[in-house]
Design an enzyme around this catalytic site. Structure first.
Site, PDB file in Angstrom:
ATOM      1  N   GLU A 110       0.789  -1.234   0.000  1.00  0.00           N
ATOM      2  CA  GLU A 110       0.000   0.000   0.000  1.00  0.00           C
ATOM      3  C   GLU A 110       0.821   1.284   0.000  1.00  0.00           C
ATOM      4  O   GLU A 110       0.267   2.354  -0.222  1.00  0.00           O
ATOM      5  CB  GLU A 110      -0.952   0.013   1.210  1.00  0.00           C
TER       6      GLU A 110
ATOM      7  N   ASP B 136      -2.301  -4.110   3.858  1.00  0.00           N
ATOM      8  CA  ASP B 136      -2.273  -4.111   5.328  1.00  0.00           C
ATOM      9  C   ASP B 136      -3.134  -5.229   5.923  1.00  0.00           C
ATOM     10  O   ASP B 136      -4.174  -5.603   5.370  1.00  0.00           O
ATOM     11  CB  ASP B 136      -2.767  -2.760   5.858  1.00  0.00           C
TER      12      ASP B 136
ATOM     13  N   TYR C  71       2.830  -3.807  13.036  1.00  0.00           N
ATOM     14  CA  TYR C  71       1.706  -3.021  12.519  1.00  0.00           C
ATOM     15  C   TYR C  71       1.098  -2.177  13.624  1.00  0.00           C
ATOM     16  O   TYR C  71       0.846  -2.661  14.734  1.00  0.00           O
ATOM     17  CB  TYR C  71       0.653  -3.965  11.940  1.00  0.00           C
TER      18      TYR C  71
END
Length: 499
Positions: free
Chosen positions: A7, A85, A297
C-alpha cells in the site's frame, strides 16, 4: 518473476531489499476502487451481500492497474501477491486486486505483521501454501461501507440541507463521527452546568514532608478538606502559640505496581499524548517506523506479543538488569474488554531491541515503543508507603504520606531506582515548620470535568466500543476539519454548528 503489491512506496522499498531480483515490489497507494454511487445497495440475492458496481477512485488508480497489467505481460509475471495491510480495509483492497488481476495471473493473499526479512519470507511461504482472501473480513469491510453509504450519506445530505445558513461545504454525519462528537457536547454540558463549591485545606511543611490537617468536619468524606472556615482559622490561631509537630504514629504499607501491557493503538496514542505528541503525529511517526521495518503493525487492539520475541526480550532484560527483573506473568485482557478486541494482530512492538538505524525524526516515538515493549515483559515494581501522623498541641492532627520505591522492576526502564526510607520514632518533634506558599491555608474550588484532549477522546471511543484502531485518529481529525470542534492549547471545544 513475481509481483508483490503493497500500500505504500516506503514499504515497497524496504520489502524489495529483502526479496531481491526474483520479485518486483510495487505500491497501489491504498484503495484503488470504490463503490459506484449509483449502485443500489438495498437489493441482494438470498443471503448474499449486494454486489455493486466498482469504479476507480481516480485517474492515478486506473493508470496503476493498466501499468501493472502491462508489467505482468512484459515481465512474464507468474504470481501476484496482494500484500496489503493486515486489517479489514487491507483485505478489501486485496479482494479488489484479485478481482482485477486474477483473469490474467494467479493472485494470492500475503499477510505480515512486521516488515523484517524473516517475517516477509514466512509470509511468502504461508501465501504459497494457502494465500486465499479472507471472505469474512471482506464482508465485514463491505458491510461497514454499505452502512456508511446507506445511513451516513443520507444523513449527511439531510444535515447539509438543514444547516444551509452556515454556508459550509462538506458537512457530514457518520456512525463513528456522530457519537464521538456527542461525547464532546456531553462534556461541554457538564462543564457549563458545574457550580463551583469552595473548600479549604491547611498544609504544613516539616522535615521535607507535606503534612495535611485532618479536619473534624470533612468535606465529601475527604478528611483533609473542609468547608468550615472557622475550623481552618482555628489552626492559624493555634500556630501562634504552638510551634512544634509531635509525631504520634509511624506506619508503613507494602505495595506494588504491575508492568503495563504492550501498546495497542489507543494506549500508544495515550502515551504519546502524555509526552505532548498529537495523535496524528504519533500515528504518522509509527507508520514510518512500520514501513521501514522497525515496529510491528501500528493499527491494532491486541496486547499479544509473539512468544519467540518475548524470549528475545527476556534475554535482553536478564542481561541488562538481572533475572529478578523478569516477569513470570503474561499480558492479560480485562474481561470487560475481551468482547471489543479482535486480536487479529500482535501488539505494537519494536522488531529489534536496539535503536540503531532509526531516523532521528522518528527516534522519540521509537523510544516510547521500545521502552514499553521491554517494560511489558518485566517484573512488577515494589514500593513502601510511609504514613506519618503528628499532632499540633494535642488539638489538631496532621498526616503526611510518602511512597518509596523498594524494587524498581519495570520502572527501571523509565529511570526509576530504589529509594532510601527515612526512619522515625514516636514522640519525635518537628520544630522547623513552614506555612509559606504553597503551604498554609489553601482556599480551593471544585473543578468541572476537564475538556477532552484528542488522545483522551480517542480513549473514550475505545472504552465505549466506537470506531476501530484504523479510524480513531481520522475520526477526531475530521471533527476539526468539518469545524464541528476546535482545538485550543490541546483542549477540544465544540463550535456552535455542533449544537
Amino acid at each position: 518473476m513475481n509481483l508483490v503489491i503493497v500500500e505504500s512506496g516506503a514499504k515497497a522499498k524496504t520489502i524489495q531489499k529483502y526479496l531481491g531480483s526474483d520479485y518486483l515490489v510495487t505500491s497501489c497507494y491504498g484503495h484503488i476502487q470504490k463503490i459506484d454511487e449509483k449502485s443500489d445497495l438495498t437489493r441482494s440475492d438470498g443471503d448474499n451481500l449486494p454486489r455493486p458496481k466498482w469504479v476507480f477512485i481516480d485517474k492515478k488508480a486506473k493508470e496503476f492497474v493498466t501499468k501493472s497489467k502491462k508489467t505482468i505481460k512484459t515481465k512474464k509475471i507468474g504470481m501476484v501477491y496482494a500484500a496489503t495491510d493486515p486489517d479489514r480495509e487491507g483485505e478489501l483492497i486485496a479482494f479488489r486486486l484479485a478481482e482485477l488481476f486474477e483473469k490474467t495471473v494467479p493472485v494470492k493473499r500475503m499477510v505480515f505483521q512486521e516488515i523484517t526479512k524473516n517475517a516477509i519470507q514466512k509470509a511468502l511461504e504461508k501465501a504459497d501454501r494457502n494465500g486465499s482472501i479472507d471472505s469474512n473480513m471482506v464482508n465485514s469491510a463491505l458491510v461497514r461501507t454499505y452502512v456508511d453509504r446507506l445511513v451516513g450519506f443520507g444523513c449527511s445530505k439531510y444535515l447539509q440541507n438543514a444547516l444551509k445558513k452556515y454556508k459550509k461545504r462538506g458537512l457530514s454525519m457518520g456512525r463513528v463521527q456522530t457519537p464521538t462528537l456527542g461525547f464532546v457536547l456531553e462534556r461541554e454540558e457538564k462543564i457549563k452546568s458545574h457550580k463551583p463549591e469552595k473548600y479549604y485545606e491547611f498544609h504544613i511543611m516539616a522535615h521535607g514532608f507535606t503534612f495535611k490537617a485532618i479536619f473534624k468536619n470533612p468535606y465529601k468524606k475527604n478528611k483533609h478538606q473542609t468547608k468550615d472556615l472557622e475550623e481552618v482559622k482555628g489552626i492559624q490561631n493555634l500556630l501562634k502559640t504552638q510551634k512544634t509537630l509531635v509525631l504520634k504514629t509511624v506506619k508503613t504499607r507494602d505495595g506494588k505496581s504491575n508492568p503495563p501491557n504492550p501498546f495497542s493503538t489507543d494506549t500508544f496514542i495515550q502515551a504519546a499524548g502524555n509526552q505532548g505528541i498529537s495523535p496524528k503525529a504519533a500515528m504518522t511517526g509509527a507508520q514510518k517506523l512500520y514501513q521501514s521495518g522497525k515496529i510491528t503493525y501500528m493499527r491494532t487492539d491486541s496486547i499479544r506479543i509473539n512468544p519467540s520475541f518475548e524470549s528475545l526480550i527476556a534475554k535482553e532484560v536478564e542481561q541488562k538488569f538481572g533475572k529478578n527483573y523478569l516477569s513470570n506473568k503474561t499480558s492479560k485482557i480485562k474481561k470487560k474488554d475481551k468482547a471489543k478486541i479482535q486480536d487479529a494482530h500482535e501488539a505494537i512492538r519494536t522488531t529489534t531491541l536496539q535503536s540503531s538505524g532509526v531516523e532521528q525524526t522518528s527516534k522519540r516515538i521509537y523510544e516510547i515503543i521500545l521502552k514499553r515493549t521491554l517494560a511489558s515483559q518485566m517484573a512488577a515494581s515494589k514500593n513502601k508507603t510511609l504514613t506519618l501522623v503528628a499532632s499540633l498541641g494535642d488539638e489538631v492532627d496532621f498526616a503526611a504520606v510518602q511512597t518509596y520505591v523498594t524494587f524498581a522492576g519495570y520502572q527501571k526502564i523509565y529511570g526509576k531506582s530504589e529509594e532510601k526510607i527515612p526512619s522515625f520514632s514516636k514522640e519525635e518533634n518537628f520544630e522547623k515548620l513552614s506555612m509559606s506558599k504553597p503551604h498554609g491555608l489553601l482556599a480551593k474550588e471544585t473543578k468541572p470535568p476537564a475538556r477532552y484532549k484528542q488522545y483522551t477522546l480517542i480513549q473514550k471511543m475505545k472504552d465505549t466500543g466506537i470506531g476501530r484502531p484504523s479510524t480513531y485518529v481520522s475520526t477526531v481529525e475530521k471533527l476539526t476539519q468539518r469545524e464541528y470542534v476546535k482545538v485550543v492549547k490541546g483542549n477540544i471545544f465544540p463550535e456552535s454548528i455542533a449544537n
